[in-house]
Design a protein around this motif. Structure first.
Motif, mmCIF file in Angstrom:
data_model
loop_
_atom_site.group_PDB
_atom_site.id
_atom_site.type_symbol
_atom_site.label_atom_id
_atom_site.label_comp_id
_atom_site.label_asym_id
_atom_site.label_seq_id
_atom_site.Cartn_x
_atom_site.Cartn_y
_atom_site.Cartn_z
ATOM 1 N N GLU A 231 0.833 -1.210 0.000
ATOM 2 C CA GLU A 231 0.000 0.000 0.000
ATOM 3 C C GLU A 231 0.865 1.256 0.000
ATOM 4 O OE1 GLU A 231 -3.247 0.267 -0.360
ATOM 5 O OE2 GLU A 231 -3.354 -1.919 -0.591
ATOM 6 N N LYS A 235 0.907 4.177 -2.931
ATOM 7 C CA LYS A 235 0.706 5.594 -2.616
ATOM 8 C C LYS A 235 1.833 6.448 -3.192
ATOM 9 C CE LYS A 235 -1.669 8.886 -0.787
ATOM 10 N NZ LYS A 235 -2.998 9.215 -1.348
ATOM 11 N N ASP A 238 0.985 7.198 -6.682
ATOM 12 C CA ASP A 238 -0.041 8.247 -6.737
ATOM 13 C C ASP A 238 0.581 9.635 -6.626
ATOM 14 O OD1 ASP A 238 -2.021 6.368 -6.967
ATOM 15 O OD2 ASP A 238 -2.481 6.316 -4.824
#
Length: 460
Positions: A231, A235, A238
């Protein structure tokens, strides 16, 4: 504004800046102060790719309730990738034989090129591919003149760098089982540091299977750590993509500034080899906008034409900007998962393998390039010899690294395998950086298509 539109605008502005800096004499400034930010962008995506693959595959495999489904998914994935690769090579051969971009009406030029090929074959003790023998009618003056202009290894520094990489790639090629040997790392940390994707994938699958076999009370902490790390890296992607348009502007401006130092050189790059480039581009367009949507329809994937390309456009534009499937992989995973809604257990397994072994665009390009170069030098390859190109280009694409211009290195190996001069690639070298970007888009689109199909057919 949607991300793909911002990326497209950034690419256009980068091209405009490069052309303007050529005219205004700002090339050195562009290369020194703008281009490096594009390199930083690619490096950022590359360092994320390995840990994203590692933690994504481990977490996905460890979460499988039925480990037997992993083998079925792997078999279907490799078979589908193999089918798309063979079709890509075949399409390239059909187009290049249909349009004959390498043939010329200039008889003097055609004769000179043919004599150059026969002289090279004689010097290197290579069998001439057809029954022509122009050497018998060549004059000593003609032979002397052609020797002075023959394509040889006395090329540019950049080209010699490609030749050195080709030699390194050949050293790794062994027997028929060499790919299996190369898949198992001798040093895990070396595999991570050198970006040996297949070795990382092998370890991640093996480690994930082991976690799946052990009881949760013993390995639950490890699985939670793996999922948490995954995760975190997602991120990071992103965050990087928020600033991607600015980096892509720098990347395009810097790349074009390095390709040409004057406006004349820049336009010559886009003008020369026009017929060859158009055949390659036509094949890639047919793959991207025709074959892959048709494949999705045939397998009943409920993804509309516009929906698919809207979902994949950020990854496709990024693939064009970076010319690297590996650098684009984090964004490809995000597009396929978030927009196409393909389950994570499929994307984290299928897409990394695709970025390593599935090179449809590269395969098509290799088949077109080999026949094009053969046509330029007046070599007529029969049907059986062209079938050999299908097999060799398919295997070469599997061994092709997911980095810029890797296809050029493998093309040299394909040329040698069919008894042609590998140094002929110097003729298409100037336009290769541009075509490399388009074929990377095809590679990434193919990976997304196959992962969608696997998700549709998977019952696990």
């Amino acid at each position: 504004m949607a991300l793909h539109w911002r990326i497209m605008i950034a690419m256009a502005l980068g091209v405009i800046w490069a052309i303007a800096s050529n005219y205004l004499g700002w090339n050195d400034f562009t290369k020194a102060w703008i281009g490096p930010f594009g390199t930083i962008f690619i490096n950022s995506l590359k360092f994320i790719a390995i840990p994203l693959i590692l933690f994504g595959i481990i977490g996905g495999v460890a979460s499988l309730e039925n480990i037997g489904s992993l083998g079925k998914m792997g078999g279907k994935t490799l078979f589908t990738y193999l089918v798309t690769t063979v079709i890509s090579v075949s399409l390239g051969l059909v187009l290049v034989n249909l349009f004959n971009p390498g043939k010329t009406d200039d008889e003097a030029m055609a004769r000179q090129n043919r004599l150059e090929y026969e002289m090279w074959a004689t010097e290197n003790k290579v069998e001439v591919k057809d029954n022509k023998n122009l050497m018998a009618s060549a004059t000593p003056e003609e032979i002397s003149r052609i020797k002075s202009v023959m394509v040889s290894d006395t090329a540019s520094a950049d080209y010699k760098d490609v030749v050195a990489k080709k030699s390194a790639a050949e050293k790794k090629m062994g027997g028929p089982l060499q790919p299996l040997v190369d898949m198992v790392p001798t040093n895990l940390f070396k595999a991570f540091s050198e970006g040996e994707m297949l070795q990382v994938i092998f370890f991640a699958i093996f480690f994930g299977v082991v976690l799946a076999f052990l009881p949760n009370e013993k390995v639950g902490v490890v699985i939670n750590f793996v999922n948490g790390m995954n995760e975190a890296f997602v991120k990071m992607v992103d965050i990087i993509m928020i600033a991607s348009p600015y980096f892509i502007f720098c990347l395009m401006a810097g790349v074009l500034a390095k390709m040409a130092n004057t406006p004349d050189e820049m336009f010559e790059i886009f003008y020369s080899l026009g017929k060859y480039a158009l055949v390659v581009l036509l094949g890639l367009i047919l793959l991207i906008f025709g074959f892959y949507p048709l494949l999705l329809r045939l397998f009943g994937a409920k993804v509309g034409y516009r929906e698919f390309f809207n979902a994949m456009s950020p990854a496709q534009f990024l693939a064009f900007s970076t010319a690297s499937s590996a650098a684009t992989l984090p964004v490809t995973i995000e597009c396929v998962e978030d927009t196409l809604k393909v389950p994570q257990r499929v994307t984290r397994f299928v897409l990394p393998i695709g970025a390593t072994v599935n090179m449809d665009g590269t395969s098509l390009y290799q088949s077109v390039a080999v026949i094009y170069l053969a046509q330029v030098f007046g070599v007529d390859l029969d049907f059986q010899q062209q079938l050999g190109i299908v097999a060799t280009a398919t295997l070469a694409s599997i061994g092709s690294a997911a980095v810029p211009s890797a296809g050029l290195i493998m093309l040299m190996i394909v040329l040698e395998s069919v008894g042609l001069n590998s140094f002929w690639v110097v003729l298409i070298y100037p336009i290769d950086p541009l075509l490399d970007r388009f074929r990377t888009v095809a590679n990434v689109t193919s990976d997304a298509t196959v992962s969608t199909i696997i998700a549709k057919t998977d019952k696990g």
